[in-house]
Design an enzyme around this catalytic site. Structure first.
Site, mmCIF file in Angstrom:
data_model
loop_
_atom_site.group_PDB
_atom_site.id
_atom_site.type_symbol
_atom_site.label_atom_id
_atom_site.label_comp_id
_atom_site.label_asym_id
_atom_site.label_seq_id
_atom_site.Cartn_x
_atom_site.Cartn_y
_atom_site.Cartn_z
ATOM 1 N NE ARG A 140 17.996 -5.030 -21.423
ATOM 2 C CZ ARG A 140 18.611 -4.131 -20.560
ATOM 3 N NH1 ARG A 140 18.322 -2.899 -20.230
ATOM 4 N NH2 ARG A 140 20.150 -4.345 -20.489
ATOM 5 C CG HIS A 197 17.596 -7.480 -17.007
ATOM 6 N ND1 HIS A 197 18.722 -6.728 -16.992
ATOM 7 C CD2 HIS A 197 17.336 -8.238 -18.165
ATOM 8 C CE1 HIS A 197 19.176 -6.697 -18.041
ATOM 9 N NE2 HIS A 197 18.619 -7.607 -18.795
ATOM 10 C CG ASN A 203 19.898 -4.799 -13.962
ATOM 11 O OD1 ASN A 203 19.085 -5.046 -14.867
ATOM 12 N ND2 ASN A 203 19.891 -5.662 -12.740
ATOM 13 C CG HIS A 262 17.229 -8.611 -28.075
ATOM 14 N ND1 HIS A 262 18.539 -9.239 -28.021
ATOM 15 C CD2 HIS A 262 16.968 -8.254 -26.704
ATOM 16 C CE1 HIS A 262 18.984 -9.100 -26.889
ATOM 17 N NE2 HIS A 262 17.902 -8.515 -26.125
HETATM 18 C C1 HEM Z 1 21.044 -13.351 -22.352
HETATM 19 C C2 HEM Z 1 21.148 -12.913 -23.535
HETATM 20 C C3 HEM Z 1 20.891 -11.345 -23.603
HETATM 21 C C4 HEM Z 1 21.748 -10.367 -23.811
HETATM 22 C C5 HEM Z 1 23.275 -10.248 -23.961
HETATM 23 C C6 HEM Z 1 20.889 -9.326 -23.967
HETATM 24 C C7 HEM Z 1 21.290 -7.837 -24.203
HETATM 25 C C8 HEM Z 1 20.702 -6.694 -24.252
HETATM 26 C C9 HEM Z 1 21.072 -5.306 -24.449
HETATM 27 C C10 HEM Z 1 22.549 -4.966 -24.484
HETATM 28 C C11 HEM Z 1 20.157 -4.529 -24.743
HETATM 29 C C12 HEM Z 1 20.299 -2.948 -24.769
HETATM 30 C C13 HEM Z 1 20.195 -2.200 -23.568
HETATM 31 C C14 HEM Z 1 20.124 -0.634 -23.874
HETATM 32 O O1 HEM Z 1 21.184 -0.436 -24.439
HETATM 33 O O2 HEM Z 1 19.395 -0.031 -23.097
HETATM 34 C C15 HEM Z 1 18.941 -5.245 -24.191
HETATM 35 C C16 HEM Z 1 17.640 -4.593 -24.494
HETATM 36 C C17 HEM Z 1 16.542 -5.519 -24.674
HETATM 37 N N1 HEM Z 1 16.125 -6.880 -24.183
HETATM 38 FE FE1 HEM Z 1 18.059 -8.161 -24.001
HETATM 39 N N2 HEM Z 1 19.523 -9.403 -23.895
HETATM 40 C C18 HEM Z 1 19.468 -10.714 -23.627
HETATM 41 C C19 HEM Z 1 18.317 -11.501 -23.428
HETATM 42 C C20 HEM Z 1 16.985 -11.158 -23.291
HETATM 43 C C21 HEM Z 1 15.919 -11.731 -23.038
HETATM 44 C C22 HEM Z 1 15.794 -13.104 -22.655
HETATM 45 C C23 HEM Z 1 14.820 -10.900 -23.118
HETATM 46 C C24 HEM Z 1 13.503 -11.221 -23.007
HETATM 47 C C25 HEM Z 1 12.664 -12.320 -22.883
HETATM 48 C C26 HEM Z 1 15.249 -9.617 -23.438
HETATM 49 C C27 HEM Z 1 14.512 -8.563 -23.822
HETATM 50 C C28 HEM Z 1 15.042 -7.346 -24.099
HETATM 51 C C29 HEM Z 1 14.310 -6.134 -24.603
HETATM 52 C C30 HEM Z 1 12.831 -6.128 -24.689
HETATM 53 C C31 HEM Z 1 15.208 -5.062 -24.654
HETATM 54 C C32 HEM Z 1 14.667 -3.759 -25.448
HETATM 55 C C33 HEM Z 1 14.680 -2.907 -23.940
HETATM 56 C C34 HEM Z 1 14.018 -1.458 -24.240
HETATM 57 O O3 HEM Z 1 14.039 -1.081 -25.181
HETATM 58 O O4 HEM Z 1 13.754 -1.021 -23.204
HETATM 59 N N3 HEM Z 1 16.694 -9.693 -23.719
HETATM 60 N N4 HEM Z 1 19.302 -6.721 -24.141
#
Ligand code: HEM
Length: 417
Positions: free
Chosen positions: A150, A154, A183, A282
């Site tokens: 993530r 970002h 963030n 995700h």
């Molecule tokens: C643009 C559309 C996207 C949205 C709206 C989105 C939204 C989110 C949200 C809300 C979370 C949870 C954050 C939290 O509660 O701590 C999350 C987690 C995550 N996102 Fe996304 N995301 C998007 C695209 C992406 C992309 C393109 C990737 C990677 C290529 C990504 C990788 C991740 C990962 C790996 C997590 C888990 C992080 C962790 O557990 O440390 N996301 N995302």
């Protein structure tokens, strides 16, 4: 040869139309959101030339200061806590393409001036240092790969893969990317890079950039989680700037519509099929309860769950996200799927069954522009890890600084001057 006067005038007018001025080009790029990097690159080039001319030595970095949003919960920052998410825009939905084709490799040759083995001479152990460090870290922090995947997104989505996300402050006093609503407290892994950078500096002082440290770590994280292993591309340099406002504009909320997400991915050079594959990230990691609780308890102020969610799933989520609106509420993290450390297609299998935590993810299955890819990924266990690796590699080449642009920071939290 003497040309007739009317022909000369016509040629002059034509040249004004077809040869755009530099200002015209600036306007053109601004329209596509490239204004920040475009202007910044010129400024950096100029600064570098000035520094070289003055023989400027690097000074100690200024004291670190993070402008993080206050408050206990993440959703408050997103503006979705307690209130129903904004209504989904009714997207203009083109008919499902009749000739939907299986996913193909789309890696282009434009790797932004990066190369495999970039540090083979200057820091031959760089990739090994990253791999050993991550292997050690995972023993105590199995979520680290998800954090780094993530973190890379970002970083890259906001102006390019340039470690701008790691800066704690910038001279002008503006809020940095860490302070963006997207963030802040939900950003994990940024502080862990400090330790890696220290190790890299011990072995090869001021050689491996923070931008490459993020990209190498994310690449290794992806491979550890099950993505098809790729040797990383190196040569990124570090940004001199970081702005929360730019992150606010280029990242999306958990209630984002397909149109909003598509716009972000289009800027990164990805179509909607590729967007779906990348959202498969995700498949690892977690999301905080308050980012999706409305769907479980009070969808659009109906006092009922989102009708698309299967009841057993709602019950599970209510158990995990207990006591909303009471002081006992702890806003825990909930796994995106049953295999939170594996980059597998479980996330897509769940989407097909309407089991998506985030509203933004839940819309992917039924939209004709994204649904076919969701089903394709769900049905083929080996396709997703391969496709994700290809696209993730491409993503980490977005708008990189190379050559004389930017700098190689000594510490990732601050610029060298
Ligand atoms: C643009 C559309 C996207 C949205 C709206 C989105 C939204 C989110 C949200 C809300 C979370 C949870 C954050 C939290 O509660 O701590 C999350 C987690 C995550 N996102 Fe996304 N995301 C998007 C695209 C992406 C992309 C393109 C990737 C990677 C290529 C990504 C990788 C991740 C990962 C790996 C997590 C888990 C992080 C962790 O557990 O440390 N996301 N995302």
């Amino acid at each position: 040869m003497k040309l007739p006067r009317p022909l000369l005038v016509a040629l002059l007018v034509l040249s004004l139309i077809v040869v755009p001025s530099k200002a015209d080009l600036d306007d053109f790029f601004n329209g596509f959101g490239f204004h920040f990097r475009h202007g910044r690159q010129q400024q950096q080039q100029q600064e570098q030339q000035e520094q070289q001319a003055q023989g400027n030595d690097n000074q100690d970095p200024p004291g670190a200061q993070v402008n993080e949003p206050r408050g206990s919960y993440i959703a408050g920052a997103y503006g979705i806590g307690g209130s129903p998410p904004p209504p989904q825009q009714t997207a203009v939905q083109p008919a499902e393409p009749a000739d939907f084709k299986p996913a193909q490799t789309v890696i282009t040759n434009n790797l932004g001036g990066l190369s495999v083995g970039f540090y083979d001479r200057s820091c031959p152990n760089a990739e090994k240092i990253v791999a050993d460090w991550l292997a050690e870290l995972i023993k105590t922090n199995p979520s680290a790969p998800a954090n780094f995947i993530r973190l890379a997104f970002h970083d890259c989505a906001v102006g390019g893969c340039d470690a701008s996300i790691l800066l704690d402050s910038i001279g002008q006093g503006d809020k940095v990317e860490k302070g963006s609503i997207f963030n802040g407290m939900s950003l994990k892994g940024a502080d862990l890079i400090d330790d890696l950078k220290m190790r890299l500096e011990e072995e090869c002082p001021q050689t491996v950039s923070c931008a490459d440290a993020i990209a190498f770590t994310a690449n290794e994280a992806m491979a550890i989680a099950g993505g098809v292993r790729q040797r990383p591309l190196g040569g990124r340099r570090d940004a001199l700037n970081s702005l929360a406002t730019l992150a606010d504009q280029n990242l999306a909320s958990p209630t984002a519509t397909i149109d909003q997400m598509s716009a972000i991915f289009k800027r990164l050079g990805f179509n909607q099929e590729e967007m779906v594959v990348l959202l498969g990230a995700h498949s690892v990691g977690t999301a905080h309860c308050d980012l999706f609780m409305d769907r479980v308890y009070n969808f659009r102020n109906t006092q009922k769950p989102d009708p698309v969610l299967p009841l057993p799933y709602v019950e599970d989520l209510r158990r995990l996200c207990a006591n909303p609106g009471t002081p006992q509420f702890r806003n825990p993290n909930v796994n995106f799927d049953e295999t939170p450390y594996a980059l597998d297609n479980r996330y897509f299998k769940n989407l097909v069954q309407n089991k998506a935590l985030l509203l933004s993810d839940s819309s992917l299955k039924d939209d004709p522009r994204t649904g076919p890819t969701v089903r394709q990924m769900a049905e083929n266990d080996t396709l997703f890890p391969k496709r994700f690796a290809e696209l993730f590699t491409k993503m980490t080449t977005f708008n990189v600084l190379t050559g004389l642009l930017g700098e190689v920071r000594k510490t990732c939290r601050s610029t060298n001057n």
